[in-house]
Design a protein around this motif. Structure first.
Motif, PDB file in Angstrom:
ATOM      1  N   ILE A 114     -16.145 -35.143   6.003  1.00 45.50           N
ATOM      2  CA  ILE A 114     -14.742 -35.516   6.169  1.00 45.50           C
ATOM      3  C   ILE A 114     -14.498 -36.858   5.490  1.00 45.50           C
ATOM      4  N   ALA A 115     -13.429 -36.942   4.714  1.00 45.42           N
ATOM      5  CA  ALA A 115     -12.958 -38.207   4.147  1.00 45.42           C
ATOM      6  C   ALA A 115     -11.541 -38.407   4.663  1.00 45.42           C
ATOM      7  N   ALA A 116     -11.275 -39.571   5.245  1.00 39.85           N
ATOM      8  CA  ALA A 116      -9.953 -39.813   5.827  1.00 39.85           C
ATOM      9  C   ALA A 116      -9.521 -41.252   5.582  1.00 39.85           C
ATOM     10  N   THR A 117      -8.221 -41.427   5.466  1.00 38.31           N
ATOM     11  CA  THR A 117      -7.659 -42.761   5.329  1.00 38.31           C
ATOM     12  C   THR A 117      -7.351 -43.312   6.724  1.00 38.31           C
ATOM     13  N   ALA A 118      -6.982 -44.577   6.784  1.00 36.43           N
ATOM     14  CA  ALA A 118      -6.718 -45.243   8.064  1.00 36.43           C
ATOM     15  C   ALA A 118      -5.538 -44.602   8.785  1.00 36.43           C
ATOM     16  N   PRO A 119      -5.538 -44.658  10.113  1.00 34.31           N
ATOM     17  CA  PRO A 119      -4.399 -44.126  10.873  1.00 34.31           C
ATOM     18  C   PRO A 119      -3.083 -44.750  10.403  1.00 34.31           C
ATOM     19  N   GLY A 120      -2.092 -43.888  10.214  1.00 34.56           N
ATOM     20  CA  GLY A 120      -0.777 -44.349   9.789  1.00 34.56           C
ATOM     21  C   GLY A 120      -0.604 -44.478   8.285  1.00 34.56           C
ATOM     22  N   SER A 121      -1.674 -44.297   7.499  1.00 36.08           N
ATOM     23  CA  SER A 121      -1.537 -44.351   6.037  1.00 36.08           C
ATOM     24  C   SER A 121      -0.635 -43.209   5.579  1.00 36.08           C
ATOM     25  N   PRO A 122       0.230 -43.481   4.611  1.00 40.03           N
ATOM     26  CA  PRO A 122       1.199 -42.455   4.207  1.00 40.03           C
ATOM     27  C   PRO A 122       0.602 -41.231   3.529  1.00 40.03           C
ATOM     28  N   GLU A 123      -0.588 -41.365   2.965  1.00 36.69           N
ATOM     29  CA  GLU A 123      -1.187 -40.203   2.307  1.00 36.69           C
ATOM     30  C   GLU A 123      -2.685 -40.192   2.534  1.00 36.69           C
ATOM     31  N   GLY A 124      -3.251 -39.011   2.427  1.00 35.96           N
ATOM     32  CA  GLY A 124      -4.681 -38.847   2.603  1.00 35.96           C
ATOM     33  C   GLY A 124      -5.438 -39.221   1.347  1.00 35.96           C
ATOM     34  N   PRO A 125      -6.748 -39.108   1.389  1.00 39.40           N
ATOM     35  CA  PRO A 125      -7.576 -39.472   0.239  1.00 39.40           C
ATOM     36  C   PRO A 125      -7.379 -38.513  -0.933  1.00 39.40           C
ATOM     37  N   SER A 126      -7.595 -39.056  -2.125  1.00 37.92           N
ATOM     38  CA  SER A 126      -7.477 -38.233  -3.334  1.00 37.92           C
ATOM     39  C   SER A 126      -8.764 -37.467  -3.608  1.00 37.92           C
ATOM     40  N   GLY A 127      -9.854 -37.892  -2.983  1.00 38.17           N
ATOM     41  CA  GLY A 127     -11.146 -37.234  -3.157  1.00 38.17           C
ATOM     42  C   GLY A 127     -12.153 -37.831  -2.194  1.00 38.17           C
ATOM     43  N   PHE A 128     -13.347 -37.280  -2.173  1.00 35.09           N
ATOM     44  CA  PHE A 128     -14.370 -37.757  -1.248  1.00 35.09           C
ATOM     45  C   PHE A 128     -14.895 -39.138  -1.635  1.00 35.09           C
ATOM     46  N   ASP A 129     -14.631 -39.560  -2.860  1.00 37.25           N
ATOM     47  CA  ASP A 129     -15.077 -40.880  -3.308  1.00 37.25           C
ATOM     48  C   ASP A 129     -13.929 -41.897  -3.356  1.00 37.25           C
ATOM     49  N   ASP A 130     -12.786 -41.564  -2.758  1.00 30.62           N
ATOM     50  CA  ASP A 130     -11.622 -42.451  -2.735  1.00 30.62           C
ATOM     51  C   ASP A 130     -11.979 -43.747  -1.991  1.00 30.62           C
ATOM     52  N   GLU A 131     -11.749 -44.894  -2.634  1.00 30.32           N
ATOM     53  CA  GLU A 131     -12.082 -46.192  -2.044  1.00 30.32           C
ATOM     54  C   GLU A 131     -11.244 -46.510  -0.808  1.00 30.32           C
ATOM     55  N   LYS A 132     -10.069 -45.879  -0.667  1.00 30.92           N
ATOM     56  CA  LYS A 132      -9.201 -46.123   0.496  1.00 30.92           C
ATOM     57  C   LYS A 132      -9.640 -45.315   1.709  1.00 30.92           C
ATOM     58  N   ALA A 133     -10.629 -44.458   1.539  1.00 33.10           N
ATOM     59  CA  ALA A 133     -11.031 -43.542   2.613  1.00 33.10           C
ATOM     60  C   ALA A 133     -12.439 -43.848   3.116  1.00 33.10           C
ATOM     61  N   SER A 134     -12.669 -43.435   4.347  1.00 31.17           N
ATOM     62  CA  SER A 134     -14.019 -43.443   4.899  1.00 31.17           C
ATOM     63  C   SER A 134     -14.518 -42.007   4.886  1.00 31.17           C
ATOM     64  N   THR A 135     -15.756 -41.822   4.451  1.00 27.73           N
ATOM     65  CA  THR A 135     -16.340 -40.492   4.388  1.00 27.73           C
ATOM     66  C   THR A 135     -17.562 -40.435   5.296  1.00 27.73           C
ATOM     67  N   ILE A 136     -17.599 -39.411   6.146  1.00 28.19           N
ATOM     68  CA  ILE A 136     -18.724 -39.215   7.059  1.00 28.19           C
ATOM     69  C   ILE A 136     -19.182 -37.759   6.954  1.00 28.19           C
ATOM     70  N   GLU A 137     -20.498 -37.576   6.946  1.00 26.68           N
ATOM     71  CA  GLU A 137     -21.087 -36.241   6.892  1.00 26.68           C
ATOM     72  C   GLU A 137     -21.691 -35.925   8.260  1.00 26.68           C
ATOM     73  N   PHE A 138     -21.130 -34.922   8.926  1.00 28.22           N
ATOM     74  CA  PHE A 138     -21.584 -34.502  10.251  1.00 28.22           C
ATOM     75  C   PHE A 138     -22.460 -33.268  10.143  1.00 28.22           C
ATOM     76  N   GLU A 139     -23.390 -33.146  11.073  1.00 28.83           N
ATOM     77  CA  GLU A 139     -24.235 -31.956  11.194  1.00 28.83           C
ATOM     78  C   GLU A 139     -23.907 -31.296  12.529  1.00 28.83           C
ATOM     79  N   LYS A 140     -23.822 -29.979  12.534  1.00 27.24           N
ATOM     80  CA  LYS A 140     -23.496 -29.234  13.755  1.00 27.24           C
ATOM     81  C   LYS A 140     -24.677 -29.247  14.703  1.00 27.24           C
ATOM     82  N   ASP A 141     -24.413 -29.597  15.968  1.00 26.00           N
ATOM     83  CA  ASP A 141     -25.433 -29.536  17.010  1.00 26.00           C
ATOM     84  C   ASP A 141     -25.575 -28.089  17.447  1.00 26.00           C
ATOM     85  N   ILE A 142     -26.781 -27.647  17.590  1.00 27.13           N
ATOM     86  CA  ILE A 142     -27.004 -26.257  17.986  1.00 27.13           C
ATOM     87  C   ILE A 142     -27.435 -26.182  19.423  1.00 27.13           C
TER      88      ILE A 142
END
Length: 142
Positions: A114-142
């Protein structure tokens, strides 16, 4: 009569396509259900962040224990990359309550990035490497 048949055919086709999109969205939502964990680097070293999805409710607990968010979300699995929009209903930071977080995501097996911009930002990230976004990789717990 021909016009009526054409109209009915288009209406049926539209209904089928809408039902097909709904089914695809439900299948995508089902894949997101459950508990997810991520290893995140902090000033104190590597820590674990968690995400829990139940229905259309989502909870994120940050790696330090001081940052958490609860809300509801919508996805658009038809875009490339897929989009997620989270309405924060409760969190540790008062100014973020009732704000929307816009993001993009990809789901590959048991990995949810998931890559997301800060709460309230008018637009989301342009890509997973967008400097305005935070990107986190989650693994599913089984």
């Amino acid at each position: 009569m021909r016009l009526t048949n054409l109209f009915l055919s288009l209406l049926l086709l539209g209904s089928f396509m809408s039902a097909s999109k709904t089914l695809a969205a439900e299948k995508e939502l089902e894949k997101l259900q459950g508990d997810w964990t991520a290893q995140v680097e902090t000033d104190q070293g590597g820590k674990t962040a968690t995400m829990t999805v139940t229905g259309k409710k989502i909870r994120f607990d940050g790696p330090t224990g001081k940052e958490w968010y609860e809300g509801t979300f919508d996805i658009d699995e038809t875009t490339k990359p897929k989009r997620i929009s989270v309405l924060i209903e409760d969190c540790a930071i008062e100014q973020f309550k009732k704000q929307t977080v816009e993001g993009i995501y990809r789901l590959e097996g048991k990995t949810w990035t998931i890559a997301a911009t800060a709460p309230g930002s008018p637009e989301g990230p342009s890509g997973f490497d967008d400097e305005k976004a935070s990107t986190i990789e989650f693994e599913k717990d089984i």
